[in-house]
Design a protein around this motif. Sequence first.
Motif, PDB file in Angstrom:
ATOM      1  N   ARG A  66     -17.510   4.012  12.258  1.00  0.00           N
ATOM      2  CA  ARG A  66     -16.098   3.674  12.049  1.00  0.00           C
ATOM      3  C   ARG A  66     -15.868   3.255  10.597  1.00  0.00           C
ATOM      4  N   TRP A  67     -16.778   2.431  10.056  1.00  0.00           N
ATOM      5  CA  TRP A  67     -16.630   1.983   8.672  1.00  0.00           C
ATOM      6  C   TRP A  67     -16.785   3.139   7.687  1.00  0.00           C
ATOM      7  N   LEU A  68     -17.729   4.038   7.962  1.00  0.00           N
ATOM      8  CA  LEU A  68     -17.923   5.163   7.055  1.00  0.00           C
ATOM      9  C   LEU A  68     -16.723   6.106   7.088  1.00  0.00           C
ATOM     10  N   ASN A  69     -16.146   6.312   8.273  1.00  0.00           N
ATOM     11  CA  ASN A  69     -14.928   7.113   8.355  1.00  0.00           C
ATOM     12  C   ASN A  69     -13.796   6.452   7.583  1.00  0.00           C
ATOM     13  N   ALA A  70     -13.712   5.128   7.655  1.00  0.00           N
ATOM     14  CA  ALA A  70     -12.686   4.405   6.899  1.00  0.00           C
ATOM     15  C   ALA A  70     -12.892   4.603   5.397  1.00  0.00           C
ATOM     16  N   ALA A  71     -14.146   4.613   4.949  1.00  0.00           N
ATOM     17  CA  ALA A  71     -14.422   4.877   3.527  1.00  0.00           C
ATOM     18  C   ALA A  71     -13.922   6.266   3.148  1.00  0.00           C
ATOM     19  N   GLY A  72     -14.150   7.237   4.011  1.00  0.00           N
ATOM     20  CA  GLY A  72     -13.654   8.590   3.750  1.00  0.00           C
ATOM     21  C   GLY A  72     -12.140   8.636   3.671  1.00  0.00           C
ATOM     22  N   GLU A  73     -11.474   7.872   4.523  1.00  0.00           N
ATOM     23  CA  GLU A  73     -10.012   7.820   4.487  1.00  0.00           C
ATOM     24  C   GLU A  73      -9.508   7.169   3.211  1.00  0.00           C
ATOM     25  N   ILE A  74     -10.189   6.137   2.747  1.00  0.00           N
ATOM     26  CA  ILE A  74      -9.803   5.499   1.478  1.00  0.00           C
ATOM     27  C   ILE A  74      -9.989   6.489   0.327  1.00  0.00           C
ATOM     28  N   LEU A  75     -11.108   7.194   0.321  1.00  0.00           N
ATOM     29  CA  LEU A  75     -11.333   8.198  -0.717  1.00  0.00           C
ATOM     30  C   LEU A  75     -10.201   9.230  -0.717  1.00  0.00           C
ATOM     31  N   GLU A  76      -9.776   9.632   0.469  1.00  0.00           N
ATOM     32  CA  GLU A  76      -8.693  10.616   0.598  1.00  0.00           C
ATOM     33  C   GLU A  76      -7.367  10.061   0.081  1.00  0.00           C
ATOM     34  N   SER A  77      -7.021   8.872   0.518  1.00  0.00           N
ATOM     35  CA  SER A  77      -5.710   8.328   0.179  1.00  0.00           C
ATOM     36  C   SER A  77      -5.603   7.898  -1.284  1.00  0.00           C
ATOM     37  N   GLU A  78      -6.739   7.660  -1.938  1.00  0.00           N
ATOM     38  CA  GLU A  78      -6.714   7.188  -3.323  1.00  0.00           C
ATOM     39  C   GLU A  78      -7.309   8.200  -4.296  1.00  0.00           C
ATOM     40  N   LYS A  79      -7.259   9.464  -3.913  1.00  0.00           N
ATOM     41  CA  LYS A  79      -7.899  10.498  -4.727  1.00  0.00           C
ATOM     42  C   LYS A  79      -7.331  10.577  -6.141  1.00  0.00           C
ATOM     43  N   ASP A  80      -6.042  10.354  -6.305  1.00  0.00           N
ATOM     44  CA  ASP A  80      -5.471  10.441  -7.648  1.00  0.00           C
ATOM     45  C   ASP A  80      -5.982   9.308  -8.532  1.00  0.00           C
ATOM     46  N   ARG A  81      -5.991   8.095  -8.007  1.00  0.00           N
ATOM     47  CA  ARG A  81      -6.494   6.948  -8.771  1.00  0.00           C
ATOM     48  C   ARG A  81      -7.970   7.131  -9.111  1.00  0.00           C
ATOM     49  N   LEU A  82      -8.757   7.552  -8.136  1.00  0.00           N
ATOM     50  CA  LEU A  82     -10.192   7.744  -8.364  1.00  0.00           C
ATOM     51  C   LEU A  82     -10.446   8.887  -9.339  1.00  0.00           C
ATOM     52  N   GLY A  83      -9.648   9.932  -9.252  1.00  0.00           N
ATOM     53  CA  GLY A  83      -9.768  11.038 -10.205  1.00  0.00           C
ATOM     54  C   GLY A  83      -9.491  10.575 -11.630  1.00  0.00           C
ATOM     55  N   ARG A  84      -8.509   9.692 -11.789  1.00  0.00           N
ATOM     56  CA  ARG A  84      -8.209   9.163 -13.128  1.00  0.00           C
ATOM     57  C   ARG A  84      -9.361   8.323 -13.661  1.00  0.00           C
ATOM     58  N   VAL A  85      -9.998   7.540 -12.786  1.00  0.00           N
ATOM     59  CA  VAL A  85     -11.144   6.732 -13.220  1.00  0.00           C
ATOM     60  C   VAL A  85     -12.269   7.644 -13.700  1.00  0.00           C
ATOM     61  N   MET A  86     -12.565   8.687 -12.929  1.00  0.00           N
ATOM     62  CA  MET A  86     -13.616   9.629 -13.346  1.00  0.00           C
ATOM     63  C   MET A  86     -13.250  10.312 -14.654  1.00  0.00           C
TER      64      MET A  86
END
Length: 170
Positions: free
Chosen positions: A36-56
């Motif tokens: 459940r926690w790992l799926n939640a991490a995947g959902e966070i990655l999905e919902s924040e892809k633009d922010r994370l892409g900018r960091v990279m």
Amino acid sequence: MRAFEALTEGQIEDRLRRAAAAYQAYRRTSFAERARWLNAAGEILESEKDRLGRVMTLEMGKNIGAARPRWLNARGRAATTWSTASDCWPMNRWMPGAGRSFIRYEPIGPVLAVMPWNFPFWQAFRFAAPALMAGNVGLLKHASNVPQCALAIEEIIRRAGFRRTYSRRC
């Protein structure tokens, strides 16, 4: 521009002690909780892809188009591969023809990963997903030129529910 200080020897020792203590509780969590926690991490990655892409993009110098596939690989690893793998993680397996011997899959404790700079999210989740799903805790020594990626990964894993099972720097 931000500056990030390396951890002192004392801070590293503190992280190692905290990881060992966290492992004592975390190893007793269920596979379903971890999934459940790992799926939640995947959902966070999905919902924040633009922010994370900018960091990279900021830290690696990649354009946003090149950064997104790196994020997509990390999201896929977190959300699908390990969180649905309970059939692949038997608790005990008897070895045929070997008398009373058997194989037991159990967590081993804090696991350290030293990561390269070029795939800051993908490589970290490639390490973290199976380590955390197995009941271990993780310590990440990320490359020095992607500190904000390391901070983001730690934040994602904690927000997903893993709490004190993962540390970005040691």
